[in-house]
Motif scaffolding. Structure first.
Motif, PDB file in Angstrom:
ATOM      1  N   LYS A  18      -1.770   2.804  16.899  1.00 50.53           N
ATOM      2  CA  LYS A  18      -2.830   1.841  17.188  1.00 50.53           C
ATOM      3  C   LYS A  18      -4.106   2.239  16.455  1.00 50.53           C
ATOM      4  N   ASP A  19      -4.916   1.229  16.114  1.00 51.64           N
ATOM      5  CA  ASP A  19      -6.205   1.514  15.498  1.00 51.64           C
ATOM      6  C   ASP A  19      -7.263   1.668  16.591  1.00 51.64           C
ATOM      7  N   ASP A  20      -8.524   1.841  16.159  1.00 50.29           N
ATOM      8  CA  ASP A  20      -9.605   2.065  17.123  1.00 50.29           C
ATOM      9  C   ASP A  20      -9.808   0.877  18.065  1.00 50.29           C
ATOM     10  N   GLN A  21      -9.385  -0.299  17.641  1.00 48.14           N
ATOM     11  CA  GLN A  21      -9.541  -1.489  18.478  1.00 48.14           C
ATOM     12  C   GLN A  21      -8.376  -1.637  19.467  1.00 48.14           C
ATOM     13  N   GLY A  22      -7.437  -0.698  19.418  1.00 47.58           N
ATOM     14  CA  GLY A  22      -6.309  -0.765  20.340  1.00 47.58           C
ATOM     15  C   GLY A  22      -5.197  -1.688  19.881  1.00 47.58           C
ATOM     16  N   GLN A  23      -5.300  -2.179  18.639  1.00 47.10           N
ATOM     17  CA  GLN A  23      -4.268  -3.055  18.083  1.00 47.10           C
ATOM     18  C   GLN A  23      -3.119  -2.201  17.553  1.00 47.10           C
ATOM     19  N   THR A  24      -1.896  -2.628  17.838  1.00 48.33           N
ATOM     20  CA  THR A  24      -0.740  -1.940  17.264  1.00 48.33           C
ATOM     21  C   THR A  24      -0.636  -2.329  15.796  1.00 48.33           C
ATOM     22  N   VAL A  25      -0.721  -1.342  14.904  1.00 45.54           N
ATOM     23  CA  VAL A  25      -0.651  -1.636  13.473  1.00 45.54           C
ATOM     24  C   VAL A  25       0.676  -1.200  12.848  1.00 45.54           C
ATOM     25  N   ASP A  26       1.417  -0.360  13.560  1.00 46.91           N
ATOM     26  CA  ASP A  26       2.710   0.071  13.036  1.00 46.91           C
ATOM     27  C   ASP A  26       3.520   0.645  14.188  1.00 46.91           C
ATOM     28  N   GLN A  27       4.850   0.554  14.091  1.00 48.12           N
ATOM     29  CA  GLN A  27       5.694   1.224  15.059  1.00 48.12           C
ATOM     30  C   GLN A  27       7.089   1.419  14.499  1.00 48.12           C
ATOM     31  N   SER A  28       7.807   2.385  15.058  1.00 45.99           N
ATOM     32  CA  SER A  28       9.164   2.633  14.591  1.00 45.99           C
ATOM     33  C   SER A  28      10.056   1.473  15.015  1.00 45.99           C
ATOM     34  N   GLN A  29      11.173   1.327  14.291  1.00 45.22           N
ATOM     35  CA  GLN A  29      12.145   0.283  14.623  1.00 45.22           C
ATOM     36  C   GLN A  29      12.761   0.577  15.986  1.00 45.22           C
ATOM     37  N   PRO A  30      13.034  -0.468  16.787  1.00 40.19           N
ATOM     38  CA  PRO A  30      13.668  -0.226  18.077  1.00 40.19           C
ATOM     39  C   PRO A  30      15.000   0.512  17.895  1.00 40.19           C
ATOM     40  N   GLN A  31      15.257   1.477  18.730  1.00 36.84           N
ATOM     41  CA  GLN A  31      16.512   2.245  18.710  1.00 36.84           C
ATOM     42  C   GLN A  31      16.748   2.965  17.397  1.00 36.84           C
ATOM     43  N   GLN A  32      15.715   3.089  16.564  1.00 37.63           N
ATOM     44  CA  GLN A  32      15.928   3.730  15.273  1.00 37.63           C
ATOM     45  C   GLN A  32      14.777   4.669  14.965  1.00 37.63           C
ATOM     46  N   PRO A  33      14.873   5.899  15.462  1.00 36.85           N
ATOM     47  CA  PRO A  33      13.786   6.854  15.237  1.00 36.85           C
ATOM     48  C   PRO A  33      13.514   7.065  13.754  1.00 36.85           C
ATOM     49  N   PHE A  34      12.274   7.270  13.423  1.00 38.79           N
ATOM     50  CA  PHE A  34      11.850   7.565  12.063  1.00 38.79           C
ATOM     51  C   PHE A  34      12.117   9.045  11.785  1.00 38.79           C
ATOM     52  N   GLU A  35      12.779   9.350  10.666  1.00 37.23           N
ATOM     53  CA  GLU A  35      13.094  10.742  10.338  1.00 37.23           C
ATOM     54  C   GLU A  35      12.260  11.237   9.163  1.00 37.23           C
ATOM     55  N   TYR A  36      11.805  12.483   9.270  1.00 38.95           N
ATOM     56  CA  TYR A  36      11.080  13.092   8.152  1.00 38.95           C
ATOM     57  C   TYR A  36      11.370  14.580   8.109  1.00 38.95           C
ATOM     58  N   LEU A  37      11.031  15.193   6.974  1.00 44.32           N
ATOM     59  CA  LEU A  37      11.232  16.632   6.799  1.00 44.32           C
ATOM     60  C   LEU A  37       9.903  17.335   7.064  1.00 44.32           C
ATOM     61  N   HIS A  38       9.873  18.136   8.116  1.00 44.38           N
ATOM     62  CA  HIS A  38       8.618  18.770   8.536  1.00 44.38           C
ATOM     63  C   HIS A  38       8.157  19.819   7.530  1.00 44.38           C
ATOM     64  N   GLY A  39       6.855  19.806   7.244  1.00 48.99           N
ATOM     65  CA  GLY A  39       6.278  20.798   6.337  1.00 48.99           C
ATOM     66  C   GLY A  39       6.272  20.371   4.878  1.00 48.99           C
ATOM     67  N   HIS A  40       6.646  19.117   4.597  1.00 50.66           N
ATOM     68  CA  HIS A  40       6.711  18.648   3.214  1.00 50.66           C
ATOM     69  C   HIS A  40       5.837  17.423   2.955  1.00 50.66           C
ATOM     70  N   GLN A  41       4.803  17.260   3.767  1.00 45.66           N
ATOM     71  CA  GLN A  41       3.850  16.152   3.570  1.00 45.66           C
ATOM     72  C   GLN A  41       4.535  14.784   3.461  1.00 45.66           C
ATOM     73  N   ASN A  42       5.584  14.580   4.260  1.00 43.97           N
ATOM     74  CA  ASN A  42       6.233  13.267   4.293  1.00 43.97           C
ATOM     75  C   ASN A  42       5.418  12.284   5.127  1.00 43.97           C
ATOM     76  N   ILE A  43       4.611  12.809   6.043  1.00 49.03           N
ATOM     77  CA  ILE A  43       3.798  11.963   6.929  1.00 49.03           C
ATOM     78  C   ILE A  43       2.346  12.427   6.848  1.00 49.03           C
ATOM     79  N   VAL A  44       1.402  11.663   7.408  1.00 48.62           N
ATOM     80  CA  VAL A  44      -0.009  12.034   7.299  1.00 48.62           C
ATOM     81  C   VAL A  44      -0.223  13.435   7.901  1.00 48.62           C
TER      82      VAL A  44
END
Ligand code: ZN
Length: 161
Positions: A18-44
């Motif tokens: 959510k942004d500062d206004q409380g609006q949902t701006v992004d979310q993971s797909q239902p029943q489908q967790p987002f996967e990333y490799l930790h420690g490799h700057q895949n996410i912010v």
């Protein structure tokens, strides 16, 4: 011992952003967790830092400052350009996005204002300057494969390339 998030682990998590206004701006797909490799700057970076050490099943609210999120708002990335520079068959409206050549190569700009023959475009990320408000839940943690570590990203469901 439950697995903990650490460098070189593949993490699956669900999230709502959510942004500062409380609006949902992004979310993971239902029943489908987002996967990333930790420690490799895949996410912010601010999110990656705060997920460190979490366990499977754990839920947390994570706040990320712009500096560790999508950057602070950069006024120098806002340009006023002649409407004639745009494809003539397009009805220009705020919110439209175009690929453009910037000083650092290709960048995506968003139209923010259309005034007669002048169009204002903004090359900042739409979430630049915003605090990010994540609700996260850790779904899975596993060791990365040798190849994933070499590539620096996740190969989902045995995908190879
Ligand atoms: Zn790869």
């Amino acid at each position: 011992m439950p697995q903990k998030i650490a460098n070189g682990k593949v993490v699956g998590f669900t999230y709502t952003l959510k942004d500062d206004q409380g609006q949902t701006v992004d979310q993971s797909q239902p029943q489908q967790p987002f996967e990333y490799l930790h420690g490799h700057q895949n996410i912010v970076s601010g999110l990656e830092k705060q997920l460190d050490g979490m366990e499977e099943g754990e839920e947390r609210k994570v706040e990320v400052a712009p500096e560790e999120g999508y950057g602070v708002f950069d006024e120098s990335l806002v340009f006023r350009v002649p409407a004639a520079n745009f494809p003539q068959d397009v009805d220009l409206k705020p919110g439209m996005q175009f690929q453009s050549e910037g000083p650092q190569g290709a960048m995506v700009v968003t139209v923010t204002e259309v005034q007669d023959d002048v169009v204002t475009v903004d090359g900042n990320h739409p979430l630049a300057g915003q605090r990010l408000h994540f609700d996260v839940k850790i779904d899975s943690i596993r060791e990365a494969t040798e190849q994933e570590l070499q590539h620096g990203h996740v190969h989902a469901h045995g995908h190879d390339h």
